[in-house]
Scaffold this motif. Structure first.
Motif, PDB file in Angstrom:
ATOM      1  N   VAL A  26      51.288  29.758  48.646  1.00 53.71           N
ATOM      2  CA  VAL A  26      51.351  29.187  47.251  1.00 53.71           C
ATOM      3  C   VAL A  26      50.268  29.607  46.344  1.00 53.71           C
ATOM      4  O   VAL A  26      50.273  30.070  45.255  1.00 53.71           O
ATOM      5  CB  VAL A  26      51.789  27.639  47.264  1.00 53.71           C
ATOM      6  CG1 VAL A  26      51.481  27.196  45.779  1.00 53.71           C
ATOM      7  CG2 VAL A  26      53.214  27.396  47.688  1.00 53.71           C
ATOM      8  N   GLY A  27      48.968  29.452  46.839  1.00 54.91           N
ATOM      9  CA  GLY A  27      47.738  29.800  46.304  1.00 54.91           C
ATOM     10  C   GLY A  27      47.718  31.267  46.157  1.00 54.91           C
ATOM     11  O   GLY A  27      47.383  31.963  44.936  1.00 54.91           O
ATOM     12  N   LEU A  28      48.163  31.980  46.967  1.00 52.77           N
ATOM     13  CA  LEU A  28      48.293  33.373  46.775  1.00 52.77           C
ATOM     14  C   LEU A  28      49.057  33.928  45.476  1.00 52.77           C
ATOM     15  O   LEU A  28      48.672  34.661  44.799  1.00 52.77           O
ATOM     16  CB  LEU A  28      48.725  34.287  47.965  1.00 52.77           C
ATOM     17  CG  LEU A  28      47.486  34.417  49.139  1.00 52.77           C
ATOM     18  CD1 LEU A  28      48.109  34.996  50.345  1.00 52.77           C
ATOM     19  CD2 LEU A  28      46.255  35.024  48.817  1.00 52.77           C
ATOM     20  N   LEU A  33      49.602  35.805  40.024  1.00 54.98           N
ATOM     21  CA  LEU A  33      50.166  35.574  38.902  1.00 54.98           C
ATOM     22  C   LEU A  33      49.126  35.455  37.779  1.00 54.98           C
ATOM     23  O   LEU A  33      49.214  36.129  36.698  1.00 54.98           O
ATOM     24  CB  LEU A  33      51.138  34.208  38.750  1.00 54.98           C
ATOM     25  CG  LEU A  33      52.543  34.231  39.319  1.00 54.98           C
ATOM     26  CD1 LEU A  33      52.935  32.790  39.522  1.00 54.98           C
ATOM     27  CD2 LEU A  33      53.415  34.934  38.439  1.00 54.98           C
ATOM     28  N   ALA A  34      48.014  34.713  38.215  1.00 55.12           N
ATOM     29  CA  ALA A  34      46.877  34.437  37.015  1.00 55.12           C
ATOM     30  C   ALA A  34      46.184  35.712  36.861  1.00 55.12           C
ATOM     31  O   ALA A  34      45.820  36.084  35.883  1.00 55.12           O
ATOM     32  CB  ALA A  34      45.839  33.535  37.576  1.00 55.12           C
ATOM     33  N   GLY A  35      46.003  36.571  38.004  1.00 57.09           N
ATOM     34  CA  GLY A  35      45.268  37.729  38.044  1.00 57.09           C
ATOM     35  C   GLY A  35      46.006  39.075  37.234  1.00 57.09           C
ATOM     36  O   GLY A  35      45.621  39.824  36.362  1.00 57.09           O
ATOM     37  N   LEU A  36      47.377  38.663  37.096  1.00 58.09           N
ATOM     38  CA  LEU A  36      48.186  39.544  36.183  1.00 58.09           C
ATOM     39  C   LEU A  36      48.157  39.378  34.495  1.00 58.09           C
ATOM     40  O   LEU A  36      48.666  39.954  33.898  1.00 58.09           O
ATOM     41  CB  LEU A  36      49.550  39.824  36.759  1.00 58.09           C
ATOM     42  CG  LEU A  36      49.676  40.586  38.003  1.00 58.09           C
ATOM     43  CD1 LEU A  36      51.019  40.534  38.643  1.00 58.09           C
ATOM     44  CD2 LEU A  36      49.174  41.925  38.097  1.00 58.09           C
ATOM     45  N   GLY A  37      47.535  38.097  34.464  1.00 59.37           N
ATOM     46  CA  GLY A  37      47.738  37.570  33.072  1.00 59.37           C
ATOM     47  C   GLY A  37      49.160  37.162  32.699  1.00 59.37           C
ATOM     48  O   GLY A  37      49.324  37.311  31.353  1.00 59.37           O
ATOM     49  N   THR A  38      50.013  36.766  33.376  1.00 62.74           N
ATOM     50  CA  THR A  38      51.447  36.580  33.176  1.00 62.74           C
ATOM     51  C   THR A  38      51.653  35.300  32.436  1.00 62.74           C
ATOM     52  O   THR A  38      52.487  35.002  31.806  1.00 62.74           O
ATOM     53  CB  THR A  38      52.214  36.635  34.410  1.00 62.74           C
ATOM     54  OG1 THR A  38      51.833  35.505  35.222  1.00 62.74           O
ATOM     55  CG2 THR A  38      51.902  37.738  35.167  1.00 62.74           C
ATOM     56  N   GLU A  39      50.761  34.396  32.740  1.00 65.26           N
ATOM     57  CA  GLU A  39      50.929  32.747  32.309  1.00 65.26           C
ATOM     58  C   GLU A  39      52.421  32.318  32.517  1.00 65.26           C
ATOM     59  O   GLU A  39      52.924  31.319  31.918  1.00 65.26           O
ATOM     60  CB  GLU A  39      50.681  33.018  30.561  1.00 65.26           C
ATOM     61  CG  GLU A  39      49.509  33.197  30.079  1.00 65.26           C
ATOM     62  CD  GLU A  39      49.236  33.149  28.590  1.00 65.26           C
ATOM     63  OE1 GLU A  39      49.972  32.536  28.014  1.00 65.26           O
ATOM     64  OE2 GLU A  39      48.511  33.889  28.048  1.00 65.26           O
ATOM     65  N   LEU A  40      52.968  32.873  33.530  1.00 62.49           N
ATOM     66  CA  LEU A  40      53.859  32.192  34.246  1.00 62.49           C
ATOM     67  C   LEU A  40      53.731  31.124  35.133  1.00 62.49           C
ATOM     68  O   LEU A  40      52.660  30.918  35.741  1.00 62.49           O
ATOM     69  CB  LEU A  40      54.828  33.446  35.278  1.00 62.49           C
ATOM     70  CG  LEU A  40      55.619  34.309  34.443  1.00 62.49           C
ATOM     71  CD1 LEU A  40      56.216  34.996  35.637  1.00 62.49           C
ATOM     72  CD2 LEU A  40      56.495  33.595  33.518  1.00 62.49           C
ATOM     73  N   THR A  41      54.627  30.143  35.194  1.00 66.59           N
ATOM     74  CA  THR A  41      54.293  29.031  35.962  1.00 66.59           C
ATOM     75  C   THR A  41      55.106  29.528  37.344  1.00 66.59           C
ATOM     76  O   THR A  41      55.809  30.213  37.322  1.00 66.59           O
ATOM     77  CB  THR A  41      55.043  27.491  35.633  1.00 66.59           C
ATOM     78  OG1 THR A  41      56.334  28.020  35.540  1.00 66.59           O
ATOM     79  CG2 THR A  41      54.459  27.189  34.236  1.00 66.59           C
ATOM     80  N   VAL A 114      55.401  40.431  43.345  1.00 69.03           N
ATOM     81  CA  VAL A 114      55.570  40.573  44.711  1.00 69.03           C
ATOM     82  C   VAL A 114      54.812  41.509  45.602  1.00 69.03           C
ATOM     83  O   VAL A 114      54.169  41.355  46.344  1.00 69.03           O
ATOM     84  CB  VAL A 114      57.220  40.830  44.875  1.00 69.03           C
ATOM     85  CG1 VAL A 114      57.346  41.246  46.279  1.00 69.03           C
ATOM     86  CG2 VAL A 114      58.108  39.772  44.364  1.00 69.03           C
ATOM     87  N   ARG A 115      54.715  42.797  44.908  1.00 75.40           N
ATOM     88  CA  ARG A 115      53.484  43.793  45.351  1.00 75.40           C
ATOM     89  C   ARG A 115      52.251  43.456  45.462  1.00 75.40           C
ATOM     90  O   ARG A 115      51.330  43.468  46.537  1.00 75.40           O
ATOM     91  CB  ARG A 115      53.975  45.054  44.611  1.00 75.40           C
ATOM     92  CG  ARG A 115      55.157  45.788  45.015  1.00 75.40           C
ATOM     93  CD  ARG A 115      55.170  47.190  44.311  1.00 75.40           C
ATOM     94  NE  ARG A 115      55.104  47.113  42.675  1.00 75.40           N
ATOM     95  CZ  ARG A 115      56.338  47.240  42.344  1.00 75.40           C
ATOM     96  NH1 ARG A 115      57.438  47.241  43.063  1.00 75.40           N
ATOM     97  NH2 ARG A 115      56.420  47.194  40.927  1.00 75.40           N
ATOM     98  N   GLY A 116      51.828  42.784  44.456  1.00 77.69           N
ATOM     99  CA  GLY A 116      50.219  42.153  44.264  1.00 77.69           C
ATOM    100  C   GLY A 116      50.212  41.015  45.362  1.00 77.69           C
ATOM    101  O   GLY A 116      49.157  41.110  46.115  1.00 77.69           O
ATOM    102  N   ARG A 117      51.110  40.071  45.967  1.00 78.55           N
ATOM    103  CA  ARG A 117      51.043  39.257  46.728  1.00 78.55           C
ATOM    104  C   ARG A 117      50.955  39.745  47.951  1.00 78.55           C
ATOM    105  O   ARG A 117      50.256  39.242  48.708  1.00 78.55           O
ATOM    106  CB  ARG A 117      52.205  38.040  46.332  1.00 78.55           C
ATOM    107  CG  ARG A 117      52.080  37.109  47.521  1.00 78.55           C
ATOM    108  CD  ARG A 117      53.153  36.110  47.509  1.00 78.55           C
ATOM    109  NE  ARG A 117      54.417  36.831  47.631  1.00 78.55           N
ATOM    110  CZ  ARG A 117      55.601  36.277  47.138  1.00 78.55           C
ATOM    111  NH1 ARG A 117      55.915  35.243  46.663  1.00 78.55           N
ATOM    112  NH2 ARG A 117      56.479  37.217  47.824  1.00 78.55           N
ATOM    113  N   ALA A 118      51.776  40.691  48.104  1.00 76.90           N
ATOM    114  CA  ALA A 118      51.984  41.399  49.523  1.00 76.90           C
ATOM    115  C   ALA A 118      50.456  42.121  49.808  1.00 76.90           C
ATOM    116  O   ALA A 118      50.124  41.954  50.857  1.00 76.90           O
ATOM    117  CB  ALA A 118      52.959  42.456  49.506  1.00 76.90           C
ATOM    118  N   GLY A 119      49.911  42.399  48.817  1.00 78.22           N
ATOM    119  CA  GLY A 119      48.704  43.315  48.894  1.00 78.22           C
ATOM    120  C   GLY A 119      47.416  42.213  49.303  1.00 78.22           C
ATOM    121  O   GLY A 119      46.778  42.336  50.370  1.00 78.22           O
TER     122      GLY A 119
END
Length: 169
Positions: A26-28, A33-41, A114-119
């Protein structure tokens, strides 16, 4: 703090480890999400992931999948529609039914997350020194199946299939 019954349960260490791993995942996702600047919850992201994996869904079906009241999904999707990430379409046979689908921008964003989290997960795997990777993989596969989630391979095949379906609409 675990109770006495948990301390004597032979699966206790495994359950505790998986619960901790769940917090890590969940933290990843939140950091991605934060690292991509999405502002998504996380809730908005989960709704988008379900739409990506399962294709167009009625509001009530998405609410059932997330286990929330349909009005919660309506509000969540209202925000995603305003951001151009989700589209809401009226049913052709019953105009009272709204179908939710990802827009191209929504699909791109889900793929990026999803790709960022997989990384990030890959970095964790490389940093860890598992005792038996094969046993861990089998366990994880069994847990994924037990949770009713598709494997990564199945998820990406559905992803590719939904892109073809949406392109044809």
């Amino acid at each position: 703090m675990p109770d006495e019954a948990q301390a004597t349960d032979p699966d206790s260490a495994l359950v505790d480890g998986l619960a901790a791993l769940s917090r890590v995942m969940v933290g990843l996702t939140a950091r991605t999400l934060a690292g991509l600047g999405t502002e998504l919850t996380l809730s908005q992201h989960r709704a988008m992931v379900l739409l990506a994996a399962r294709g167009p869904l009625r509001t009530v079906d998405l609410a059932t999948a997330i286990d929330v009241h349909p009005s919660t999904v309506t509000r969540t999707c209202d925000r995603l529609v305003r951001r151009g990430l989700v589209a809401r379409r009226q049913g052709t046979t019953d105009r009272r039914v709204a179908w939710l689908t990802l827009t191209e921008a929504g699909r791109d964003l889900v793929g990026e997350v999803v790709r960022g989290r997989a990384g990030r997960i890959r970095e964790l795997v490389r940093a860890a020194e598992p005792v038996s990777a094969a046993t861990a993989v089998e366990l994880i596969g069994a847990l994924v199946a037990a949770a009713g989630e598709p494997t990564e391979d199945q998820w990406w095949r559905r992803w590719a299939g939904s892109a073809h379906r949406e392109a044809g609409s």
